[in-house]
Design a protein around this motif. Structure first.
Motif, PDB file in Angstrom:
ATOM      1  N   ALA A  23      -0.759  -0.440  -5.534  1.00 54.41           N
ATOM      2  CA  ALA A  23      -0.519   0.187  -4.234  1.00 54.41           C
ATOM      3  C   ALA A  23      -0.483   1.698  -4.397  1.00 54.41           C
ATOM      4  O   ALA A  23       0.567   2.337  -4.331  1.00 54.41           O
ATOM      5  CB  ALA A  23       0.773  -0.333  -3.628  1.00 54.41           C
ATOM      6  N   ALA A  24      -1.653   2.261  -4.649  1.00 58.97           N
ATOM      7  CA  ALA A  24      -1.826   3.705  -4.793  1.00 58.97           C
ATOM      8  C   ALA A  24      -3.316   3.992  -4.629  1.00 58.97           C
ATOM      9  O   ALA A  24      -4.122   3.477  -5.405  1.00 58.97           O
ATOM     10  CB  ALA A  24      -1.342   4.171  -6.168  1.00 58.97           C
ATOM     11  N   ILE A  37       6.380   0.614  -7.717  1.00 57.53           N
ATOM     12  CA  ILE A  37       4.964   0.675  -7.333  1.00 57.53           C
ATOM     13  C   ILE A  37       4.502  -0.753  -7.073  1.00 57.53           C
ATOM     14  O   ILE A  37       4.473  -1.577  -7.992  1.00 57.53           O
ATOM     15  CB  ILE A  37       4.133   1.334  -8.453  1.00 57.53           C
ATOM     16  N   ASP A  38       4.178  -1.039  -5.825  1.00 59.23           N
ATOM     17  CA  ASP A  38       3.717  -2.387  -5.498  1.00 59.23           C
ATOM     18  C   ASP A  38       2.410  -2.672  -6.228  1.00 59.23           C
ATOM     19  O   ASP A  38       1.593  -1.775  -6.476  1.00 59.23           O
ATOM     20  CB  ASP A  38       3.508  -2.540  -3.990  1.00 59.23           C
ATOM     21  N   SER A  61       0.855  -1.178   0.000  1.00 57.32           N
ATOM     22  CA  SER A  61       0.000   0.000   0.000  1.00 57.32           C
ATOM     23  C   SER A  61       0.893   1.230   0.000  1.00 57.32           C
ATOM     24  O   SER A  61       2.089   1.138   0.252  1.00 57.32           O
ATOM     25  CB  SER A  61      -0.944   0.007   1.201  1.00 57.32           C
ATOM     26  N   SER A  62       0.283   2.375  -0.305  1.00 58.47           N
ATOM     27  CA  SER A  62       1.071   3.592  -0.446  1.00 58.47           C
ATOM     28  C   SER A  62       0.221   4.800  -0.068  1.00 58.47           C
ATOM     29  O   SER A  62      -1.001   4.723  -0.009  1.00 58.47           O
ATOM     30  CB  SER A  62       1.550   3.714  -1.898  1.00 58.47           C
ATOM     31  N   GLY A  86       5.505   7.956  -7.662  1.00 56.05           N
ATOM     32  CA  GLY A  86       5.605   6.545  -7.283  1.00 56.05           C
ATOM     33  C   GLY A  86       6.946   5.924  -7.594  1.00 56.05           C
ATOM     34  O   GLY A  86       7.262   4.848  -7.097  1.00 56.05           O
ATOM     35  N   GLY A 131      -5.012   2.349   0.976  1.00 55.66           N
ATOM     36  CA  GLY A 131      -3.830   2.610   0.166  1.00 55.66           C
ATOM     37  C   GLY A 131      -3.672   1.736  -1.057  1.00 55.66           C
ATOM     38  O   GLY A 131      -2.601   1.670  -1.653  1.00 55.66           O
TER      39      GLY A 131
END
Length: 190
Positions: free
Chosen positions: A112-113, A80-81, A50-51, A76, A155
């Motif tokens: 993950a954004a 970026i996961d 997550s982010s 990112g 996230g």
């Protein structure tokens, strides 16, 4: 004798015409089949995460060998996961509600954004649960059939991508964006 001369002249002219047509056809370059990448596979790819850096846009494009979905995450970077994989049914994060996605197979993409600003809570990417992605029209695409927004929760943003069949795909990390390519076929030519 006059008829025979006329017939011979007609045959000579017709033969010359066929020869000219064959020559021009031979001179025209033949369109070669595109060499398309193989070996991508259809198994899950990525890592869950997550982010706090929000997703700002999702866009689609067509290429000779594959259809492409791009997730823009400015800030990112190159890490970026994400988790991308085929699912039998598309279920919304958190609620578990099933969301119908058109196509022969469903590719679930989790990035993950968040689609919202984690600091202020405002909407950054204006998608609605269960609806097609805003500004993404995949009608006429070779592989893509449908897009559906699942959710943005803790996230992570979730998208359902309807594709023609369970085809090989790849995920590419580029600066500030994540790219998902789905091949048009399993073969090495387009």
């Amino acid at each position: 004798m006059r008829r025979i001369s006329a017939a011979v002249a007609a045959l000579v002219l017709a033969g010359a015409g066929l020869g000219a047509a064959a020559t021009s056809a031979a001179a025209a370059p033949a369109k070669a089949a595109a060499a398309c990448p193989t070996g991508w596979g259809s198994g899950d790819k990525g890592t869950v995460g997550s982010s706090i850096i929000p997703l700002t846009n999702v866009r689609a494009g067509q290429h000779e060998c594959y259809d492409r979905l791009v997730f823009d995450v400015p800030g990112g970077g190159n890490a970026i996961d994400h988790i991308v994989g085929y699912v039998d049914e598309f279920h919304q994060l958190a609620s578990g509600k099933q969301i119908p996605v058109a196509g022969g197979a469903i590719l679930e993409v989790r990035v993950a954004a968040p689609s919202y600003d984690p600091h202020g809570g405002g909407v950054v990417y204006p998608a609605q649960a269960g609806q097609p992605l805003p500004g993404v029209d995949v009608s006429g695409y070779t592989t893509f059939r449908d897009t559906r927004f699942g959710a943005s929760f803790e996230g992570e943003t979730q998208i359902g991508l309807g594709v023609r069949a369970r085809l090989p795909f790849r995920v590419i990390q580029l600066p500030d964006r994540l790219v998902v390519d789905v091949a048009h076929s399993w073969t090495s030519t387009g």
